[in-house]
Motif scaffolding. Structure first.
Motif, mmCIF file in Angstrom:
data_model
loop_
_atom_site.group_PDB
_atom_site.id
_atom_site.type_symbol
_atom_site.label_atom_id
_atom_site.label_comp_id
_atom_site.label_asym_id
_atom_site.label_seq_id
_atom_site.Cartn_x
_atom_site.Cartn_y
_atom_site.Cartn_z
ATOM 1 N N ASP A 78 -8.206 13.415 -5.621
ATOM 2 C CA ASP A 78 -7.145 12.413 -5.527
ATOM 3 C C ASP A 78 -6.178 12.820 -4.419
ATOM 4 O O ASP A 78 -5.752 13.974 -4.346
ATOM 5 C CB ASP A 78 -6.389 12.281 -6.845
ATOM 6 N N GLY A 79 -5.808 11.840 -3.589
ATOM 7 C CA GLY A 79 -4.940 12.123 -2.455
ATOM 8 C C GLY A 79 -3.470 12.017 -2.797
ATOM 9 O O GLY A 79 -3.082 11.878 -3.956
ATOM 10 N N MET A 80 -2.679 12.088 -1.767
ATOM 11 C CA MET A 80 -1.229 11.980 -1.937
ATOM 12 C C MET A 80 -0.866 10.499 -2.009
ATOM 13 O O MET A 80 -0.958 9.786 -1.022
ATOM 14 C CB MET A 80 -0.512 12.638 -0.760
ATOM 15 N N THR A 81 -0.460 10.045 -3.164
ATOM 16 C CA THR A 81 -0.160 8.623 -3.325
ATOM 17 C C THR A 81 1.058 8.196 -2.521
ATOM 18 O O THR A 81 1.126 7.054 -2.069
ATOM 19 C CB THR A 81 0.045 8.269 -4.810
ATOM 20 N N SER A 82 2.015 9.090 -2.319
ATOM 21 C CA SER A 82 3.194 8.718 -1.534
ATOM 22 C C SER A 82 2.814 8.409 -0.089
ATOM 23 O O SER A 82 3.369 7.506 0.528
ATOM 24 C CB SER A 82 4.251 9.819 -1.583
ATOM 25 N N ALA A 83 1.865 9.144 0.468
ATOM 26 C CA ALA A 83 1.431 8.898 1.842
ATOM 27 C C ALA A 83 0.742 7.548 1.955
ATOM 28 O O ALA A 83 1.003 6.781 2.875
ATOM 29 C CB ALA A 83 0.500 10.007 2.307
ATOM 30 N N SER A 84 -0.133 7.226 1.002
ATOM 31 C CA SER A 84 -0.815 5.933 1.067
ATOM 32 C C SER A 84 0.163 4.788 0.844
ATOM 33 O O SER A 84 0.020 3.717 1.425
ATOM 34 C CB SER A 84 -1.966 5.873 0.062
ATOM 35 N N THR A 85 1.198 5.007 0.033
ATOM 36 C CA THR A 85 2.225 3.983 -0.175
ATOM 37 C C THR A 85 2.987 3.724 1.113
ATOM 38 O O THR A 85 3.216 2.574 1.495
ATOM 39 C CB THR A 85 3.210 4.420 -1.289
ATOM 40 N N LEU A 86 3.385 4.785 1.816
ATOM 41 C CA LEU A 86 4.116 4.638 3.072
ATOM 42 C C LEU A 86 3.277 3.911 4.113
ATOM 43 O O LEU A 86 3.751 2.982 4.769
ATOM 44 C CB LEU A 86 4.538 6.006 3.601
ATOM 45 N N VAL A 87 2.021 4.298 4.253
ATOM 46 C CA VAL A 87 1.135 3.641 5.209
ATOM 47 C C VAL A 87 0.986 2.161 4.864
ATOM 48 O O VAL A 87 1.034 1.304 5.739
ATOM 49 C CB VAL A 87 -0.240 4.345 5.266
ATOM 50 N N ALA A 88 0.842 1.849 3.587
ATOM 51 C CA ALA A 88 0.710 0.450 3.174
ATOM 52 C C ALA A 88 1.962 -0.346 3.527
ATOM 53 O O ALA A 88 1.878 -1.501 3.941
ATOM 54 C CB ALA A 88 0.440 0.370 1.675
ATOM 55 N N ARG A 89 3.125 0.280 3.391
ATOM 56 C CA ARG A 89 4.377 -0.425 3.728
ATOM 57 C C ARG A 89 4.471 -0.672 5.227
ATOM 58 O O ARG A 89 4.889 -1.743 5.661
ATOM 59 C CB ARG A 89 5.587 0.344 3.220
ATOM 60 N N PHE A 90 4.090 0.306 6.039
ATOM 61 C CA PHE A 90 4.091 0.073 7.478
ATOM 62 C C PHE A 90 3.051 -0.976 7.847
ATOM 63 O O PHE A 90 3.288 -1.846 8.675
ATOM 64 C CB PHE A 90 3.797 1.366 8.247
ATOM 65 N N ARG A 91 1.879 -0.889 7.242
ATOM 66 C CA ARG A 91 0.818 -1.840 7.539
ATOM 67 C C ARG A 91 1.236 -3.255 7.162
ATOM 68 O O ARG A 91 0.903 -4.215 7.824
ATOM 69 C CB ARG A 91 -0.462 -1.446 6.783
ATOM 70 N N GLY A 92 2.004 -3.392 6.116
ATOM 71 C CA GLY A 92 2.422 -4.705 5.645
ATOM 72 C C GLY A 92 3.625 -5.271 6.361
ATOM 73 O O GLY A 92 4.047 -6.366 6.062
ATOM 74 N N ASP A 93 4.177 -4.570 7.331
ATOM 75 C CA ASP A 93 5.316 -5.036 8.149
ATOM 76 C C ASP A 93 6.631 -5.141 7.398
ATOM 77 O O ASP A 93 7.621 -5.604 7.954
ATOM 78 C CB ASP A 93 5.050 -6.414 8.751
ATOM 79 N N ASP A 94 6.706 -4.756 6.133
ATOM 80 C CA ASP A 94 7.924 -4.992 5.363
ATOM 81 C C ASP A 94 9.148 -4.295 5.952
ATOM 82 O O ASP A 94 10.212 -4.903 6.053
ATOM 83 C CB ASP A 94 7.743 -4.548 3.910
ATOM 84 N N ILE A 95 9.028 -3.031 6.333
ATOM 85 C CA ILE A 95 10.183 -2.307 6.846
ATOM 86 C C ILE A 95 10.661 -2.944 8.152
ATOM 87 O O ILE A 95 11.842 -3.211 8.337
ATOM 88 C CB ILE A 95 9.843 -0.814 7.047
ATOM 89 N N GLN A 96 9.738 -3.217 9.040
ATOM 90 C CA GLN A 96 10.107 -3.812 10.327
ATOM 91 C C GLN A 96 10.656 -5.222 10.127
ATOM 92 O O GLN A 96 11.648 -5.600 10.758
ATOM 93 C CB GLN A 96 8.906 -3.834 11.263
ATOM 94 N N ASN A 97 10.034 -6.007 9.258
ATOM 95 C CA ASN A 97 10.520 -7.363 9.021
ATOM 96 C C ASN A 97 11.917 -7.380 8.426
ATOM 97 O O ASN A 97 12.732 -8.236 8.766
ATOM 98 C CB ASN A 97 9.560 -8.141 8.111
ATOM 99 N N LEU A 98 12.203 -6.452 7.531
ATOM 100 C CA LEU A 98 13.544 -6.391 6.947
ATOM 101 C C LEU A 98 14.573 -6.110 8.038
ATOM 102 O O LEU A 98 15.579 -6.822 8.150
ATOM 103 C CB LEU A 98 13.614 -5.327 5.849
ATOM 104 N N HIS A 99 14.338 -5.112 8.877
ATOM 105 C CA HIS A 99 15.276 -4.810 9.964
ATOM 106 C C HIS A 99 15.402 -5.980 10.926
ATOM 107 O O HIS A 99 16.503 -6.322 11.355
ATOM 108 C CB HIS A 99 14.835 -3.555 10.724
ATOM 109 N N ARG A 100 14.292 -6.601 11.286
ATOM 110 C CA ARG A 100 14.313 -7.722 12.231
ATOM 111 C C ARG A 100 15.083 -8.906 11.656
ATOM 112 O O ARG A 100 15.852 -9.570 12.354
ATOM 113 C CB ARG A 100 12.887 -8.134 12.588
ATOM 114 N N THR A 101 14.885 -9.177 10.363
ATOM 115 C CA THR A 101 15.564 -10.300 9.720
ATOM 116 C C THR A 101 17.074 -10.064 9.661
ATOM 117 O O THR A 101 17.863 -10.971 9.939
ATOM 118 C CB THR A 101 14.993 -10.531 8.301
ATOM 119 N N ILE A 102 17.475 -8.861 9.297
ATOM 120 C CA ILE A 102 18.902 -8.540 9.253
ATOM 121 C C ILE A 102 19.502 -8.649 10.659
ATOM 122 O O ILE A 102 20.581 -9.226 10.842
ATOM 123 C CB ILE A 102 19.126 -7.137 8.660
ATOM 124 N N ALA A 103 18.810 -8.122 11.659
ATOM 125 C CA ALA A 103 19.303 -8.209 13.037
ATOM 126 C C ALA A 103 19.467 -9.667 13.447
ATOM 127 O O ALA A 103 20.462 -10.036 14.085
ATOM 128 C CB ALA A 103 18.345 -7.489 13.993
#
Length: 147
Positions: A78-103
């Motif tokens: 079993d791998g590091m679930t936190s790493a796969s969670t972070l990658v999934a969030r970047f892959r899903g654009d959520d972090i970037q979209n949140l910053h872009r929307t606020i801007a």
């Protein structure tokens, strides 16, 4: 920058925050000593894109590795679930979209912010993310910082 959508992924963990930002309902309280600055939004967005580009390059390498019969990477552990969670969030654009929307909301509400933001977006430097570095050598500016 490429991929400039502010459409949140329907199931992403930041989807409701992005929706609130789009609707002008996302609020944050700051003291008088904190100022919102366009530089940070531009460089965060640039670096989010650079991280995604780097992840895609690494995914290409990973696909090549996955074609091997035995990768030798403890793939049955079993791998590091936190790493796969972070990658999934970047892959899903959520972090970037949140910053872009606020801007975008700041751009709509503040002419000074909008002018600086648009100036920076038109002249943003390439991100240092994914650039090979030499151990023990620090190249200013740091990731996310302007010169």
């Amino acid at each position: 920058m490429s991929g400039e959508s502010t459409t949140p992924s329907s199931a992403g963990p930041l989807a409701s925050a992005i929706k609130d930002a789009q609707d002008g309902k996302l609020t944050v309280s700051f003291s008088n000593e904190v100022r919102v600055n366009a530089d940070e939004f531009v460089y965060i967005e640039r670096d989010c894109q650079a991280f995604k580009d780097e992840i895609q390059a690494l995914q290409t390498i990973a696909h090549r590795i996955s074609d091997r019969k035995n990768r030798g990477l403890s793939e049955t552990t079993d791998g590091m679930t936190s790493a796969s969670t972070l990658v999934a969030r970047f892959r899903g654009d959520d972090i970037q979209n949140l910053h872009r929307t606020i801007a975008q909301k700041y751009v709509e509400q503040d002419q000074e912010f909008a002018a600086r933001y648009n100036e920076l977006k038109a002249n943003v430097e390439n991100s240092q993310i994914g650039t090979p570095t030499q151990l023990g050598v620090t190249t200013p500016p740091a990731i996310g910082a302007s010169k």
